[in-house]
Design a protein around this motif. Structure first.
Motif, short mmCIF file in Angstrom:
data_model
loop_
_atom_site.label_atom_id
_atom_site.label_comp_id
_atom_site.label_asym_id
_atom_site.label_seq_id
_atom_site.Cartn_x
_atom_site.Cartn_y
_atom_site.Cartn_z
N MET A 217 0.83 -1.18 0.00
CA MET A 217 0.00 0.00 0.00
C MET A 217 0.88 1.25 0.00
SD MET A 217 -3.18 0.96 2.48
CE MET A 217 -4.09 -0.47 2.06
N ILE A 218 1.98 1.16 0.70
CA ILE A 218 2.89 2.31 0.74
C ILE A 218 3.49 2.56 -0.65
CG2 ILE A 218 5.06 3.17 1.70
CD1 ILE A 218 4.38 1.64 4.26
N ILE A 219 3.87 1.49 -1.32
CA ILE A 219 4.47 1.64 -2.65
C ILE A 219 3.45 2.20 -3.64
CG2 ILE A 219 5.46 0.36 -4.59
CD1 ILE A 219 6.74 -1.49 -2.48
N LEU A 220 2.21 1.70 -3.59
CA LEU A 220 1.16 2.23 -4.47
C LEU A 220 0.94 3.71 -4.20
CD1 LEU A 220 -1.05 1.80 -6.57
CD2 LEU A 220 -2.57 1.16 -4.69
N GLY A 221 0.93 4.10 -2.93
CA GLY A 221 0.78 5.51 -2.58
C GLY A 221 1.91 6.36 -3.12
N LEU A 222 3.13 5.85 -3.04
CA LEU A 222 4.28 6.60 -3.56
C LEU A 222 4.21 6.74 -5.08
CD1 LEU A 222 7.16 5.16 -1.37
CD2 LEU A 222 6.13 7.43 -1.24
N ILE A 223 3.76 5.67 -5.75
CA ILE A 223 3.61 5.74 -7.20
C ILE A 223 2.57 6.79 -7.58
CG2 ILE A 223 2.79 4.46 -9.22
CD1 ILE A 223 4.08 1.95 -7.94
N ALA B 144 2.16 14.72 -13.47
CA ALA B 144 1.03 15.05 -14.35
C ALA B 144 0.26 16.28 -13.86
CB ALA B 144 0.08 13.86 -14.46
N GLY B 145 0.49 16.70 -12.64
CA GLY B 145 -0.21 17.86 -12.11
C GLY B 145 -1.66 17.57 -11.76
N ILE B 146 -1.94 16.32 -11.39
CA ILE B 146 -3.31 15.93 -11.04
C ILE B 146 -3.40 15.88 -9.51
CG2 ILE B 146 -5.07 14.14 -11.26
CD1 ILE B 146 -3.66 13.28 -13.85
N GLY B 147 -4.14 16.81 -8.96
CA GLY B 147 -4.24 16.93 -7.51
C GLY B 147 -4.94 15.77 -6.84
N VAL B 148 -5.88 15.15 -7.52
CA VAL B 148 -6.61 14.02 -6.93
C VAL B 148 -5.68 12.85 -6.68
CG1 VAL B 148 -8.47 12.36 -7.32
CG2 VAL B 148 -8.78 14.73 -7.99
N LEU B 149 -4.79 12.55 -7.63
CA LEU B 149 -3.83 11.46 -7.44
C LEU B 149 -2.88 11.77 -6.29
CD1 LEU B 149 -2.87 10.38 -11.06
CD2 LEU B 149 -4.42 9.27 -9.47
N TRP B 150 -2.49 13.01 -6.18
CA TRP B 150 -1.61 13.45 -5.09
C TRP B 150 -2.28 13.18 -3.74
CZ3 TRP B 150 3.28 14.85 -4.45
CH2 TRP B 150 3.65 15.56 -3.33
N THR B 151 -3.56 13.57 -3.63
CA THR B 151 -4.30 13.39 -2.39
C THR B 151 -4.49 11.91 -2.06
OG1 THR B 151 -5.48 15.45 -2.82
CG2 THR B 151 -6.43 13.97 -1.19
N ILE B 152 -4.87 11.11 -3.03
CA ILE B 152 -5.06 9.69 -2.81
C ILE B 152 -3.72 9.04 -2.42
CG2 ILE B 152 -5.65 7.50 -3.91
CD1 ILE B 152 -7.70 9.07 -5.58
N GLY B 153 -2.64 9.46 -3.04
CA GLY B 153 -1.32 8.94 -2.70
C GLY B 153 -0.94 9.22 -1.26
N ILE B 154 -1.20 10.42 -0.81
CA ILE B 154 -0.89 10.78 0.58
C ILE B 154 -1.70 9.92 1.54
CG2 ILE B 154 -1.15 12.60 2.32
CD1 ILE B 154 -0.42 14.61 0.13
N ILE B 155 -2.98 9.72 1.24
CA ILE B 155 -3.84 8.91 2.09
C ILE B 155 -3.34 7.46 2.14
CG2 ILE B 155 -6.17 7.94 2.31
CD1 ILE B 155 -7.18 10.65 1.17
N LEU B 156 -2.99 6.90 0.98
CA LEU B 156 -2.52 5.52 0.95
C LEU B 156 -1.19 5.35 1.69
CD1 LEU B 156 -3.39 4.31 -2.66
CD2 LEU B 156 -4.48 3.70 -0.50
#
Length: 51
Positions: free
Chosen positions: A1-7, A15-27
Motif C-alpha cells: 500500500m505504501i508503494i502504491l501511494g508513492l507511485i 502530471a499535475g493531477i491533484g486528486v492522485l496526489w491526495t489519494i497517494g498521501i492517504i494511501l
C-alpha cells in the motif's frame, strides 16, 4: 500500500493531477499506520504482519 501511494504521489506530481496526489498521501499514511501496528505486534484485520 505504501508503494502504491508513492507511485500515485509521483504520477500526481508529474502530471499535475491533484486528486492522485491526495489519494497517494492517504494511501501512504494508511500503509505506514498498518505497517507500524504490525511491527509492534498488534494484529490488524486478523493479520499479524503487513508487508
Amino acid at each position: 500500500m505504501i508503494i502504491l501511494g508513492l507511485i500515485l504521489l509521483v504520477i500526481g506530481l508529474i502530471a499535475g493531477i491533484g486528486v492522485l496526489w491526495t489519494i497517494g498521501i492517504i494511501l501512504v499514511a494508511i500503509g505506514a499506520a498498518l505497517w507500524a501496528l504490525g511491527a509492534l505486534g498488534h494484529a490488524v484485520g486478523g493479520r499479524r504482519h503487513y508487508r
